[in-house]
Design an enzyme around this catalytic site. Sequence first.
Site, PDB file in Angstrom:
ATOM      1  N   ASP A   1       0.767  -1.249  -0.017  1.00 23.97           N
ATOM      2  CA  ASP A   1       0.056   0.037   0.000  1.00 23.97           C
ATOM      3  C   ASP A   1       0.917   1.206  -0.006  1.00 23.97           C
ATOM      4  O   ASP A   1       0.174   2.359  -0.017  1.00 23.97           O
ATOM      5  CB  ASP A   1      -0.878   0.000   1.185  1.00 23.97           C
ATOM      6  N   SER A   2       2.092   1.009  -0.078  1.00 28.30           N
ATOM      7  CA  SER A   2       3.404   2.160  -0.372  1.00 28.30           C
ATOM      8  C   SER A   2       2.776   2.766  -1.730  1.00 28.30           C
ATOM      9  O   SER A   2       3.499   3.692  -1.853  1.00 28.30           O
ATOM     10  CB  SER A   2       4.475   1.694  -0.227  1.00 28.30           C
TER      11      SER A   2
ATOM     12  N   ASP B   1      -1.341  -6.588  -0.505  1.00 28.37           N
ATOM     13  CA  ASP B   1      -1.384  -5.866   0.773  1.00 28.37           C
ATOM     14  C   ASP B   1      -2.610  -5.225   1.021  1.00 28.37           C
ATOM     15  O   ASP B   1      -3.157  -4.495   0.327  1.00 28.37           O
ATOM     16  CB  ASP B   1      -0.120  -4.666   0.833  1.00 28.37           C
TER      17      ASP B   1
ATOM     18  N   GLU C   1      -1.349  -5.559   8.440  1.00 27.30           N
ATOM     19  CA  GLU C   1      -0.506  -4.944   9.610  1.00 27.30           C
ATOM     20  C   GLU C   1      -0.960  -5.128  10.816  1.00 27.30           C
ATOM     21  O   GLU C   1      -2.445  -5.300  11.356  1.00 27.30           O
ATOM     22  CB  GLU C   1      -0.322  -3.424   9.499  1.00 27.30           C
TER      23      GLU C   1
ATOM     24  N   GLU D   1       9.586  -4.224  10.679  1.00 27.50           N
ATOM     25  CA  GLU D   1       9.591  -3.047  10.060  1.00 27.50           C
ATOM     26  C   GLU D   1      10.208  -1.946  11.098  1.00 27.50           C
ATOM     27  O   GLU D   1       9.547  -1.771  12.224  1.00 27.50           O
ATOM     28  CB  GLU D   1       8.511  -2.345   9.327  1.00 27.50           C
TER      29      GLU D   1
HETATM   30  O1  KIV Z   1       3.352  -1.207   1.547  1.00 30.13           O
HETATM   31  C1  KIV Z   1       4.367  -1.676   1.624  1.00 30.13           C
HETATM   32  O2  KIV Z   1       5.321  -1.528   0.634  1.00 30.13           O
HETATM   33  C2  KIV Z   1       5.073  -2.323   3.066  1.00 30.13           C
HETATM   34  C3  KIV Z   1       6.281  -1.846   3.120  1.00 30.13           C
HETATM   35  C4  KIV Z   1       6.961  -1.706   4.569  1.00 30.13           C
HETATM   36  C5  KIV Z   1       7.224  -3.325   2.554  1.00 30.13           C
HETATM   37  O3  KIV Z   1       4.402  -2.849   3.479  1.00 30.13           O
END
Ligand code: KIV
Length: 290
Positions: free
Chosen positions: A46-47, A85, A117, A184
Amino acid sequence: MKKKLTRFDLQQMKEKGEKAVWMTAYDFTTAQLAERAGMDMLLVGDSLGMAVYGYPGTIPVTLDQSMYHTEAVRRGAPNTFVIGDMPFGSYHGSVNDAVQNAVQYHKKCGVDCIKLEGGTRVAHIIRAISDSGMLVMGHVGLTPQSTGALGGFKAQGRTAEAALAIMEDAEAVYEAGAFAMLVEAVPPEVTRIIAKELPIPIYGIGAGVDCDGQVMIVSDILGIFQAFTPKFVKKYANLGAEMSKVFEAYIHDVRTGKFPAEEHTYRMIDGELRKLTALRKKGHSKGKKQ
Ligand code: KIV
């Protein structure tokens, strides 16, 4: 042809001390190049909210946005383990909604697992999704979807109490059925204990070298992301600067008539220009009555 890894391969790699290497990808071409290079896994993180959409964080990303990008990555890297994600809001309501969203992600995008997460707080969700037959990867330590609560993008677990809380989170995620976990922005002293004590693969980003593998954000390693660079990033290139040079050169060439040159141009077949001139003389030109 490259063989796609399974959870059992990843487990074996941990047991043999072989590091798994992965990175984020958000589009077809990057995924294709990563697969050709031999990347073990790709995460459609989700980055993408920051890297692709220019949001200040990951919170605004929707499940639909994540799925569009994941479909492209899947097409680009059919033989790579792809992680979807779950964005903020897609597993924050009822357990049933979370399972349905994970099901939709799997059905539409063909992901190999989903990542979400949180620790103790989301253990019941991890349990429900993995009980439905899907692979779940956990994510503890700095969890960007909670940067409001955590006070920003900050390293976590630097005091004994904070480290203990992360270890409890990791334990809860494992107990809930996660097959692997991302840690992380946590000191290596803490990650080392987690990776040693938990039997599942423990991957790191900003969590030191003693993990079972590493992940990086693609736009960070390429040097494209402009907003900020976390301490844990190694830039393997400065493509941002290279891209700016390319854009400036292109603007210059067009404005000065250097581009397009002869080699970029399609010419008419020999003799056709003469015919065209004759036709136009006879009144065949567009818009003129015969
Ligand atoms: O969303 C993302 O790119 C992540 C990174 C911390 C790997 O979860």
